[in-house]
Scaffold this motif. Structure first.
Motif, PDB file in Angstrom:
ATOM      1  N   VAL A 158      13.540  16.030 -12.427  1.00  0.00           N
ATOM      2  CA  VAL A 158      12.229  15.369 -12.162  1.00  0.00           C
ATOM      3  C   VAL A 158      12.532  13.762 -12.631  1.00  0.00           C
ATOM      4  N   GLY A 159      13.065  13.769 -14.036  1.00  0.00           N
ATOM      5  CA  GLY A 159      13.145  12.388 -14.689  1.00  0.00           C
ATOM      6  C   GLY A 159      13.946  11.640 -13.725  1.00  0.00           C
ATOM      7  N   ILE A 160      15.196  11.993 -13.147  1.00  0.00           N
ATOM      8  CA  ILE A 160      15.877  10.966 -12.427  1.00  0.00           C
ATOM      9  C   ILE A 160      15.208  10.678 -11.145  1.00  0.00           C
ATOM     10  N   THR A 161      14.696  11.574 -10.402  1.00  0.00           N
ATOM     11  CA  THR A 161      13.728  11.169  -9.384  1.00  0.00           C
ATOM     12  C   THR A 161      12.605  10.196  -9.599  1.00  0.00           C
ATOM     13  N   VAL A 162      11.762  10.442 -10.456  1.00  0.00           N
ATOM     14  CA  VAL A 162      10.794   9.443 -11.008  1.00  0.00           C
ATOM     15  C   VAL A 162      11.527   8.149 -11.429  1.00  0.00           C
ATOM     16  N   SER A 163      12.568   8.166 -11.790  1.00  0.00           N
ATOM     17  CA  SER A 163      13.190   6.708 -12.203  1.00  0.00           C
ATOM     18  C   SER A 163      13.594   6.067 -10.894  1.00  0.00           C
ATOM     19  N   ILE A 164      13.986   6.679 -10.059  1.00  0.00           N
ATOM     20  CA  ILE A 164      14.635   6.319  -8.627  1.00  0.00           C
ATOM     21  C   ILE A 164      13.239   5.847  -7.948  1.00  0.00           C
ATOM     22  N   GLY A 165      12.112   6.573  -7.992  1.00  0.00           N
ATOM     23  CA  GLY A 165      10.939   6.032  -7.334  1.00  0.00           C
ATOM     24  C   GLY A 165      10.235   4.922  -7.829  1.00  0.00           C
ATOM     25  N   ILE A 166      10.224   4.795  -9.311  1.00  0.00           N
ATOM     26  CA  ILE A 166       9.851   3.612  -9.968  1.00  0.00           C
ATOM     27  C   ILE A 166      10.631   2.247  -9.615  1.00  0.00           C
ATOM     28  N   GLY A 167      11.700   2.532  -9.731  1.00  0.00           N
ATOM     29  CA  GLY A 167      12.817   1.303  -9.478  1.00  0.00           C
ATOM     30  C   GLY A 167      12.649   0.878  -8.164  1.00  0.00           C
ATOM     31  N   GLY A 168      12.603   1.835  -7.254  1.00  0.00           N
ATOM     32  CA  GLY A 168      12.305   1.442  -5.590  1.00  0.00           C
ATOM     33  C   GLY A 168      11.017   0.787  -5.657  1.00  0.00           C
ATOM     34  N   ILE A 169      10.003   1.245  -6.167  1.00  0.00           N
ATOM     35  CA  ILE A 169       8.654   0.387  -5.902  1.00  0.00           C
ATOM     36  C   ILE A 169       8.895  -0.796  -6.371  1.00  0.00           C
ATOM     37  N   ILE A 170       9.252  -1.170  -7.750  1.00  0.00           N
ATOM     38  CA  ILE A 170       9.509  -2.348  -8.210  1.00  0.00           C
ATOM     39  C   ILE A 170      10.410  -3.329  -7.315  1.00  0.00           C
ATOM     40  N   PHE A 171      11.631  -2.679  -6.908  1.00  0.00           N
ATOM     41  CA  PHE A 171      12.292  -3.537  -6.177  1.00  0.00           C
ATOM     42  C   PHE A 171      11.755  -3.942  -4.666  1.00  0.00           C
ATOM     43  N   ASN A 172      11.026  -3.066  -4.040  1.00  0.00           N
ATOM     44  CA  ASN A 172      10.281  -3.267  -3.005  1.00  0.00           C
ATOM     45  C   ASN A 172       9.128  -4.542  -2.941  1.00  0.00           C
ATOM     46  N   ILE A 173       8.573  -4.349  -3.988  1.00  0.00           N
ATOM     47  CA  ILE A 173       7.346  -5.432  -4.178  1.00  0.00           C
ATOM     48  C   ILE A 173       8.199  -6.926  -4.519  1.00  0.00           C
ATOM     49  N   SER A 174       9.010  -6.768  -5.606  1.00  0.00           N
ATOM     50  CA  SER A 174       9.565  -8.084  -5.860  1.00  0.00           C
ATOM     51  C   SER A 174      10.448  -8.657  -4.942  1.00  0.00           C
ATOM     52  N   ALA A 203       0.960  -1.222   0.069  1.00  0.00           N
ATOM     53  CA  ALA A 203       0.075  -0.091  -0.141  1.00  0.00           C
ATOM     54  C   ALA A 203       0.966   1.176   0.131  1.00  0.00           C
ATOM     55  N   VAL A 204       1.870   1.282   0.690  1.00  0.00           N
ATOM     56  CA  VAL A 204       2.855   2.370   0.793  1.00  0.00           C
ATOM     57  C   VAL A 204       3.457   2.580  -0.612  1.00  0.00           C
ATOM     58  N   ASN A 205       3.986   1.398  -1.172  1.00  0.00           N
ATOM     59  CA  ASN A 205       4.698   1.754  -2.581  1.00  0.00           C
ATOM     60  C   ASN A 205       3.665   2.042  -3.427  1.00  0.00           C
ATOM     61  N   LEU A 206       2.324   1.749  -3.622  1.00  0.00           N
ATOM     62  CA  LEU A 206       1.349   1.950  -4.414  1.00  0.00           C
ATOM     63  C   LEU A 206       1.047   3.359  -4.255  1.00  0.00           C
ATOM     64  N   ALA A 207       1.044   4.043  -2.903  1.00  0.00           N
ATOM     65  CA  ALA A 207       0.537   5.448  -2.871  1.00  0.00           C
ATOM     66  C   ALA A 207       1.554   6.161  -3.099  1.00  0.00           C
ATOM     67  N   ASN A 208       2.897   5.632  -3.514  1.00  0.00           N
ATOM     68  CA  ASN A 208       4.122   6.667  -3.971  1.00  0.00           C
ATOM     69  C   ASN A 208       3.824   6.903  -5.229  1.00  0.00           C
ATOM     70  N   PHE A 209       2.778   6.098  -6.135  1.00  0.00           N
ATOM     71  CA  PHE A 209       2.513   6.344  -7.584  1.00  0.00           C
ATOM     72  C   PHE A 209       2.061   7.940  -7.530  1.00  0.00           C
ATOM     73  N   PHE A 210       1.235   8.579  -6.808  1.00  0.00           N
ATOM     74  CA  PHE A 210       0.748   9.752  -6.794  1.00  0.00           C
ATOM     75  C   PHE A 210       1.606  10.824  -6.761  1.00  0.00           C
ATOM     76  N   PRO A 211       2.352  10.826  -5.858  1.00  0.00           N
ATOM     77  CA  PRO A 211       3.399  11.875  -5.977  1.00  0.00           C
ATOM     78  C   PRO A 211       4.351  11.737  -7.181  1.00  0.00           C
ATOM     79  N   ILE A 212       4.586  10.467  -7.665  1.00  0.00           N
ATOM     80  CA  ILE A 212       5.525  10.516  -8.952  1.00  0.00           C
ATOM     81  C   ILE A 212       4.636  10.957 -10.242  1.00  0.00           C
ATOM     82  N   ILE A 213       3.217  10.554 -10.035  1.00  0.00           N
ATOM     83  CA  ILE A 213       2.380  10.993 -11.318  1.00  0.00           C
ATOM     84  C   ILE A 213       2.541  12.814 -11.271  1.00  0.00           C
ATOM     85  N   TYR A 214       2.182  13.256  -9.889  1.00  0.00           N
ATOM     86  CA  TYR A 214       2.149  14.682  -9.785  1.00  0.00           C
ATOM     87  C   TYR A 214       3.529  15.417 -10.149  1.00  0.00           C
ATOM     88  N   ALA A 215       4.561  14.737 -10.058  1.00  0.00           N
ATOM     89  CA  ALA A 215       5.830  15.446 -10.381  1.00  0.00           C
ATOM     90  C   ALA A 215       6.059  15.493 -11.895  1.00  0.00           C
TER      91      ALA A 215
END
Length: 129
Positions: free
Chosen positions: A55-71, A29-41
């Protein structure tokens, strides 16, 4: 000669406890909630204070972190061992390292290069969008 039944994933691995399942769903839930700030950015990346934040680097770090945490949670067995992840952890580890760390680490290194340009060399010109 006796016939031995082949072991299944449920025979080999212990099922997750209730606490592990709760932790998995909270982190999901926390990882999926991070999608809203990423989309906002991404939507407001031309706004002057955000433009300076790479922003591009920050968004890629966020998406990679979400994928890493879930997997990582899936590989560690915090969710149910069902499907291919229960039979072979290679797929979960492949997703964790190639899609998770493979996105996060180069983006963090690029951010370090940009910070080096700004703070050490004093050059504030960057090629970010």
């Amino acid at each position: 000669m006796s016939e031995q039944a082949q072991d299944t994933a449920q025979d080999i691995f212990l099922p997750p406890t209730i606490a592990e399942t709760i932790v998995f769903y909270i982190s999901l839930a926390v990882n999926l909630a991070n999608f809203f700030p990423i989309i906002y950015a991404l939507v407001y990346r031309k706004f002057p204070p955000m433009r300076a934040q790479h922003v591009g680097i920050t968004v890629s770090i966020g998406i990679g972190g979400i994928i890493f945490n879930i997997s990582y949670n899936l590989v560690e067995g915090m969710a149910k061992y069902e499907g291919i992840l229960g039979a072979c952890k290679l797929w979960g580890a492949w997703i964790m390292f190639t899609l998770g760390l493979g996105i996060v680490m180069p983006a963090i290194n690029m951010r370090l290069v940009l910070f080096y340009r700004i703070f050490v060399t004093g050059n504030t010109y960057t090629r970010s969008s």
